[in-house]
Every structure is written in C-alpha cells, then in structure tokens.
Design a protein around this motif. Structure first.
Motif, PDB file in Angstrom:
ATOM      1  N   ASN A  60       0.865  -1.289  -0.002  1.00  0.00           N
ATOM      2  CA  ASN A  60       0.043  -0.173  -0.121  1.00  0.00           C
ATOM      3  C   ASN A  60       0.777   1.274   0.077  1.00  0.00           C
ATOM      4  OD1 ASN A  60      -2.589  -0.858  -0.051  1.00  0.00           O
ATOM      5  ND2 ASN A  60      -2.476  -1.709   2.106  1.00  0.00           N
ATOM      6  N   ALA A  61       1.835   1.226   0.505  1.00  0.00           N
ATOM      7  CA  ALA A  61       3.043   2.416   0.527  1.00  0.00           C
ATOM      8  C   ALA A  61       3.716   2.295  -0.832  1.00  0.00           C
ATOM      9  CB  ALA A  61       3.740   2.371   1.731  1.00  0.00           C
ATOM     10  N   THR A  62       3.568   1.305  -1.739  1.00  0.00           N
ATOM     11  CA  THR A  62       4.369   1.158  -2.821  1.00  0.00           C
ATOM     12  C   THR A  62       3.751   1.937  -4.024  1.00  0.00           C
ATOM     13  OG1 THR A  62       5.566  -0.960  -2.273  1.00  0.00           O
ATOM     14  CG2 THR A  62       5.648  -0.429  -4.593  1.00  0.00           C
ATOM     15  N   LEU A  63       4.516   2.617  -4.774  1.00  0.00           N
ATOM     16  CA  LEU A  63       3.960   3.425  -6.263  1.00  0.00           C
ATOM     17  C   LEU A  63       3.325   2.306  -6.957  1.00  0.00           C
ATOM     18  CD1 LEU A  63       6.970   5.600  -7.191  1.00  0.00           C
ATOM     19  CD2 LEU A  63       4.997   6.226  -5.873  1.00  0.00           C
ATOM     20  N   THR A  64       2.261   2.941  -7.708  1.00  0.00           N
ATOM     21  CA  THR A  64       1.416   2.179  -8.572  1.00  0.00           C
ATOM     22  C   THR A  64       2.490   1.942  -9.988  1.00  0.00           C
ATOM     23  OG1 THR A  64       0.691   3.983  -9.781  1.00  0.00           O
ATOM     24  CG2 THR A  64      -0.745   3.144  -7.838  1.00  0.00           C
ATOM     25  N   LYS A  65       2.007   1.022 -10.690  1.00  0.00           N
ATOM     26  CA  LYS A  65       2.976   0.980 -11.906  1.00  0.00           C
ATOM     27  C   LYS A  65       3.138   2.198 -13.058  1.00  0.00           C
ATOM     28  CE  LYS A  65       0.321  -2.813 -13.371  1.00  0.00           C
ATOM     29  NZ  LYS A  65      -0.043  -3.640 -14.168  1.00  0.00           N
ATOM     30  N   GLU A  66       1.946   2.998 -12.801  1.00  0.00           N
ATOM     31  CA  GLU A  66       1.863   4.286 -13.537  1.00  0.00           C
ATOM     32  C   GLU A  66       2.785   5.119 -13.034  1.00  0.00           C
ATOM     33  OE1 GLU A  66      -1.441   1.580 -14.427  1.00  0.00           O
ATOM     34  OE2 GLU A  66      -0.799   2.468 -12.361  1.00  0.00           O
ATOM     35  N   ALA A  67       2.640   5.245 -11.775  1.00  0.00           N
ATOM     36  CA  ALA A  67       3.403   6.502 -10.819  1.00  0.00           C
ATOM     37  C   ALA A  67       5.233   6.078 -11.082  1.00  0.00           C
ATOM     38  CB  ALA A  67       2.995   6.625  -9.529  1.00  0.00           C
ATOM     39  N   ILE A  79      10.060   9.829 -14.139  1.00  0.00           N
ATOM     40  CA  ILE A  79      11.125   9.987 -13.639  1.00  0.00           C
ATOM     41  C   ILE A  79      10.926  11.106 -12.504  1.00  0.00           C
ATOM     42  CG2 ILE A  79      13.448  10.838 -14.049  1.00  0.00           C
ATOM     43  CD1 ILE A  79      13.328   9.590 -16.870  1.00  0.00           C
ATOM     44  N   ASP A  80      10.316  12.198 -12.526  1.00  0.00           N
ATOM     45  CA  ASP A  80      10.205  13.080 -11.786  1.00  0.00           C
ATOM     46  C   ASP A  80       9.796  12.712 -10.275  1.00  0.00           C
ATOM     47  OD1 ASP A  80      11.149  14.917 -13.285  1.00  0.00           O
ATOM     48  OD2 ASP A  80       9.291  15.778 -13.915  1.00  0.00           O
ATOM     49  N   GLY A 103      29.792  -1.395   2.349  1.00  0.00           N
ATOM     50  CA  GLY A 103      31.050  -1.072   1.846  1.00  0.00           C
ATOM     51  C   GLY A 103      31.223   0.255   0.620  1.00  0.00           C
ATOM     52  N   VAL A 104      30.239   1.224   0.718  1.00  0.00           N
ATOM     53  CA  VAL A 104      30.430   2.498   0.264  1.00  0.00           C
ATOM     54  C   VAL A 104      30.849   3.470   0.904  1.00  0.00           C
ATOM     55  CG1 VAL A 104      28.619   3.841  -1.131  1.00  0.00           C
ATOM     56  CG2 VAL A 104      28.044   1.394  -0.851  1.00  0.00           C
ATOM     57  N   GLU A 105      31.838   4.194   0.738  1.00  0.00           N
ATOM     58  CA  GLU A 105      32.554   5.117   1.144  1.00  0.00           C
ATOM     59  C   GLU A 105      32.046   6.493   0.667  1.00  0.00           C
ATOM     60  OE1 GLU A 105      36.712   4.130   0.646  1.00  0.00           O
ATOM     61  OE2 GLU A 105      36.441   2.415   2.016  1.00  0.00           O
ATOM     62  N   ASN A 106      32.150   7.487   1.376  1.00  0.00           N
ATOM     63  CA  ASN A 106      32.118   9.038   1.235  1.00  0.00           C
ATOM     64  C   ASN A 106      30.606   9.251   0.508  1.00  0.00           C
ATOM     65  OD1 ASN A 106      34.572   9.483   2.096  1.00  0.00           O
ATOM     66  ND2 ASN A 106      35.488   8.749   0.243  1.00  0.00           N
ATOM     67  N   VAL A 107      29.663   8.750   0.948  1.00  0.00           N
ATOM     68  CA  VAL A 107      28.482   8.977   0.463  1.00  0.00           C
ATOM     69  C   VAL A 107      28.078  10.206   0.553  1.00  0.00           C
ATOM     70  CG1 VAL A 107      25.948   8.163   0.453  1.00  0.00           C
ATOM     71  CG2 VAL A 107      27.703   6.356   0.838  1.00  0.00           C
ATOM     72  N   GLY A 108      27.656  10.810  -0.690  1.00  0.00           N
ATOM     73  CA  GLY A 108      27.046  12.182  -0.608  1.00  0.00           C
ATOM     74  C   GLY A 108      25.422  12.422  -0.601  1.00  0.00           C
ATOM     75  N   ASP A 109      24.883  12.654  -1.579  1.00  0.00           N
ATOM     76  CA  ASP A 109      23.502  12.662  -1.688  1.00  0.00           C
ATOM     77  C   ASP A 109      22.894  11.256  -2.092  1.00  0.00           C
ATOM     78  OD1 ASP A 109      23.341  15.280  -1.104  1.00  0.00           O
ATOM     79  OD2 ASP A 109      23.256  16.072  -3.142  1.00  0.00           O
ATOM     80  N   VAL A 110      21.909  10.776  -1.728  1.00  0.00           N
ATOM     81  CA  VAL A 110      21.270   9.488  -1.984  1.00  0.00           C
ATOM     82  C   VAL A 110      19.873   9.724  -2.615  1.00  0.00           C
ATOM     83  CG1 VAL A 110      20.366   7.479  -0.937  1.00  0.00           C
ATOM     84  CG2 VAL A 110      22.408   8.390  -0.210  1.00  0.00           C
ATOM     85  N   ILE A 111      19.550   9.117  -3.633  1.00  0.00           N
ATOM     86  CA  ILE A 111      18.416   8.989  -4.490  1.00  0.00           C
ATOM     87  C   ILE A 111      17.375   8.156  -4.067  1.00  0.00           C
ATOM     88  CG2 ILE A 111      17.138   9.359  -6.509  1.00  0.00           C
ATOM     89  CD1 ILE A 111      19.867  10.005  -7.749  1.00  0.00           C
ATOM     90  N   VAL A 112      16.167   8.595  -3.362  1.00  0.00           N
ATOM     91  CA  VAL A 112      15.390   7.645  -2.650  1.00  0.00           C
ATOM     92  C   VAL A 112      14.225   7.609  -3.517  1.00  0.00           C
ATOM     93  CG1 VAL A 112      13.741   7.462  -1.007  1.00  0.00           C
ATOM     94  CG2 VAL A 112      16.092   8.296  -0.428  1.00  0.00           C
ATOM     95  N   THR A 113      14.034   6.360  -4.200  1.00  0.00           N
ATOM     96  CA  THR A 113      12.829   6.401  -5.268  1.00  0.00           C
ATOM     97  C   THR A 113      11.471   6.656  -4.704  1.00  0.00           C
ATOM     98  OG1 THR A 113      13.005   3.874  -5.179  1.00  0.00           O
ATOM     99  CG2 THR A 113      14.377   4.939  -6.749  1.00  0.00           C
TER     100      THR A 113
END
Length: 493
Positions: free
Chosen positions: A238-245, A249-250, A278-288
């Motif tokens: 219920n918290a997951t996007l629909t296929k259309e959404a 990309i936006d 194992g990911v170093e020096n993480v800057g911004d993260v894109i949360v889909t």
C-alpha cells in the motif's frame, strides 16, 4: 516479487520501461529462409482486420507452447539453440586441461557442475541458510535489525528496501546512489490491493504457499508466521508506487542529503549502514519512494520484533528456495511458475542451472561461446550492417517534412553519437574475486549463488564515485536479445 539477482533487473521500473527489448520475425527450425519468412503468413486473413493474424497466423497454428514455459516465440526458439551451444562449450571446458583453477572459464564450469549435483543439494538440505537464520534469530532490537539489513543487502536477499549504484537519472555521466523499495513476495502491489475474485484467490494461494514453505523450513506455527508476513507485505504494498507512477522519472527522483535521509528514516544509522555495505564517502542519495521508506520506519519502530523476524525469514527462504533440496524447489515452482504463470512442468535441471551460471559468470561463458559460435568476421559483418542502417536513417531524417531544421540537427547529432555494441565486449569482466566453493563443507549450489550475489553487489557498489563506464555490457554474448539504453544512448545486440 521474486528477486532477480542481476542488479539491472532490480533497480528502477523507469529503466525497465525505457530499455526496449526487441522481438524478431518468426522462424522455424526447418526453414532456412534469409529475410522475411512468408511461410508464417495467413493469407486467408485481411491485414486491415487482423494484422497480427495475417503476419503470424500459420506459425500460431503450428507451434505449441512447451509444457515447461509460460510463453513462447521466435526468440525463445533461438534461446533454446543458444542453450545447447552453451552447454556444449561448458562441458568441453570442464573436460579440457586448457583451463586451470585460476581461469574464469574453469570457474564457470565448476559453478555449473556443483549446481547440477542434485544429490549434494539433498544432503545439504537447508543448512546453507544457517548463517543467515542465526543472525535473524539473534535480532532483539531496532539496532539489530539495522545491522541485519546491511548484512542481507550484500547478498541482495530483498527484504524491505535495497541499495544500488546506477547513473544519475538527471545527469547520466555520474553514478548515483539509490535506495529503492522492495520486499514483496507477490509480483507487484496490485496483487495485494485489488479486490476482484482472482486477486482474492491469489492472496489465499499465497498464504497457503507461505504456510507450506515455513513448514518445510521447520518453523513453529507456520500459519501464524504466514499471517504476519502477509500483514507486513500488505502494508508495504500500500506504500509502494503504482505501475503508472513508477514510470515517471520526476516521481522517482528524490535526492536526499545524509542529514535529510536520517530525518526520513531515523531508525537506521545510515553512516554505519553504508560503511557496512562497503560504500564510502556517500554524498546525496536518491530515494525512489520516500513514502515507502516512511512506512518502513513505522514498521521497524512499532511492529512486534517476532513478526519482523518471520518476515525476514520468509524473504531469505523465498530468495533461496530454487537452489535448495527438491521439496523446496518443487514448492517454489508450484506457486510461482505453475499457479502464477500457468507453467505445467519444471524446466530440466541443466537449463535452470545453466541460466544461473550465465547470470553470475556470464562473460566467462561468453569467452567460450564466442570462440565456438561468433568469430570476429561475424561481428564485423554485423557492424557494417548497422552502419548502413544508420546511414539510411540519417537520409530519412534529412527528408522529413514535419521536422524543423533545428530538430533535424539534434536528431542527427544523437544518431551520430549512438554507441553500437555487437556480439561481445572488447574488454571482458574479471571474475578473479568471485569464489566458487567446491569443498564438502561449503560447496553447495546455494552457497555459490550467494557468492555470486555478493560478487555482483560488491562490483556494483565499487562504481560509486567513479566515472560512468560506458564500455560495460548489460547482456552476455550468449543472450538472444537487444536493448536500447537511453542513459548511455547505446544499442546493444
């Protein structure tokens, strides 16, 4: 959803929608026609009334879907022929003294041989899961859950959410760090939310499957555990996007600083999480899917820890069942392939193992395949053909009446910069860090699957902070398919 181990098939729905898989003209094994095959046309049908039937009618009448498949077509026929070639080259590599233990080709042959040992799989039973189950059993707090989420991510088990590194959707020459939703045992959110009779039946069948798998795994009170999993997955769905959404990309592109990510999901120690994977020096993260992550936060901090542990056990079992003993393999097939896809029979073990070997050591097999089936002159001939197509396409663009001169200029620029990859890469992937266990203690099919997942994950996170490698291939040489990658402006055959 059953998690595919390849990262390319995990990351983003928008990429899956943008990459165009090609379908070719129908072919028959007995017909050697070069070009358009007219033997499949049904001339009794008027093209304007039913073009599909006109083009394919006689093929549809003649061909039956094999009992071990849910669909069939000309590409499937070609893939069957490719499988025969791959099996042949792997067999020869295993029997040859040309490849020693250090070579990628020998690793591929060993991976396949271990997977084919069904007696060993029966002997191991569910023991290859012990290292994960012990960690789940030990979870007693949100902090413990945090640690396990990082651990299981390295093996792409797929509980709750996942992490991956792909090109930034808004700046394709840079690699971006992504957090994406996951953790559903049914193929998509609609299976949990629709109220029609078939959807209701599917959820009932899924609950039966959960109970059976928990019972086979030896859990106490399988029915209660199944109910807990269903409740949690329904909340996630219920918290997951629909296929259309999910195709927008936006909608998917939500960039968070580390401070903002900690505010969005405060129960996760993100600095430790990224360090652990194992990911170093993480800057911004894109949360889909930020709303999904908010729901994860509510689950992690308010749901009984026993329910969460049963959910984690399920996704471990679900992602491993196809590589365990026959009881687990058969139960997995009965629900996901027979019930959901209408497949009557399980594919032969050699085809299933071959597919997984190709998934984890695809370019190692590719070296053998190219030597056997795709000589350099064939690649050169195909390259010339594609160059001629590009020239013809350019001529057509120049003559278009509906396109403005400025648009033609941009279209020609894009056409001239398309990268075309044919057959096989110029530089092969190095599998020296991939461990293929052969010993009696750890040399199980599932253990090598987990080793393969770990190798792929580490290979992926190693890309973070580095330039985009446009020489990398998303398919193996033995794969019968083609795709266009809009982020790279490349077409791959």
């Amino acid at each position: 959803m059953k998690k595919l181990n390849s990262l390319l098939s995990l990351i983003l729905p928008v990429l899956l929608a943008s990459i165009v898989s090609c379908s070719g003209p129908s072919e028959t094994a007995e017909d050697d026609t070069i070009g358009l095959d007219l033997t499949n046309i049904d001339s009794t049908v008027t093209p304007s009334e039913d073009f599909f039937r006109f083009v394919n009618g006689r093929w549809v009448d003649r061909v039956e879907i094999p009992s071990d498949r849910g669909s069939w077509g000309s590409f499937a026929e070609l893939r069957e022929a490719s499988n025969d070639v791959v099996l042949n080259v792997l067999t020869k590599a295993a029997e040859s003294d040309q490849y020693d233990e250090t070579t990628d080709q020998r690793k591929a042959a060993d991976f396949f041989d271990i997977g084919m040992d069904s007696a060993a799989a029966e002997g191991f039973g569910l023991h290859p899961l012990d290292q994960f189950l012990e960690r789940i059993d030990a979870i007693s707090s949100v902090e413990d859950l945090d640690d396990y989420m990082a651990y299981q991510q390295g093996y792409t088990i797929g509980a709750f959410f996942g992490f991956g590194v792909i090109p930034d959707l808004m700046k394709s020459d840079e690699m971006g760090a992504y957090i994406f939703s996951g953790g559903l045992g049914l193929p998509e959110r609609d299976y949990y939310t629709k109220t029609d009779d078939k959807s209701v039946e599917t959820r009932e069948k899924y609950l039966e499957h959960l109970r059976k798998m928990f019972d086979l795994a030896g859990l106490d009170d399988p029915a209660s555990a199944a109910d807990q999993v269903m409740e949690l997955e329904t909340r996630l769905a219920n918290a997951t996007l629909t296929k259309e959404a999910a195709r927008q990309i936006d909608t998917l592109y939500n960039k968070y600083t580390m401070a903002e990510l900690e505010e969005l999901v405060p129960s996760v120690d993100w600095a430790s999480y990224f360090e652990d994977i194992g990911v170093e020096n993480v800057g911004d993260v894109i949360v889909t899917e930020p709303l999904f992550m908010e729901e994860y936060e509510r689950i992690a901090t308010s749901v009984d820890i026993g329910s969460i542990k049963n959910y984690l056990r399920w996704h471990l079992i679900n992602g491993s069942a196809a590589y365990l003993n026959y009881e687990m393999v058969k139960a997995d097939f009965d629900f996901y392939s027979n019930y959901l896809q209408g497949v009557d029979e399980m594919r032969p073990r050699w085809k299933r193992v071959l597919g997984n070997t190709s998934n984890y050591l695809g370019e190692a097999i590719g070296k053998l395949y190219v030597d056997e089936a795709f000589p350099p002159e064939a690649k050169e001939k195909a390259q010339k053909m594609v160059n001629n197509i590009k020239l013809a396409f350019a001529d057509r663009i120049k003559e278009l009446e509906w396109m403005s001169d400025s648009t033609k200029e941009m279209a020609l620029k894009k056409l001239n910069t398309i990268t075309v990859k044919i057959g096989y890469p110029d530089e092969w992937k190095n599998y020296s860090e991939l461990i293929v266990d052969k010993g009696p203690e750890r040399g199980s099919y599932l253990q090598n699957i987990m080793n393969g997942r770990r190798f792929q994950f580490e290979d992926n996170v190693d890309k973070y902070g580095k330039p985009v490698d446009k020489k990398e291939w998303g398919m193996t040489p033995q794969t019968v398919n083609a795709y266009y990658n809009p982020l790279f402006n490349e077409i791959v055959f």
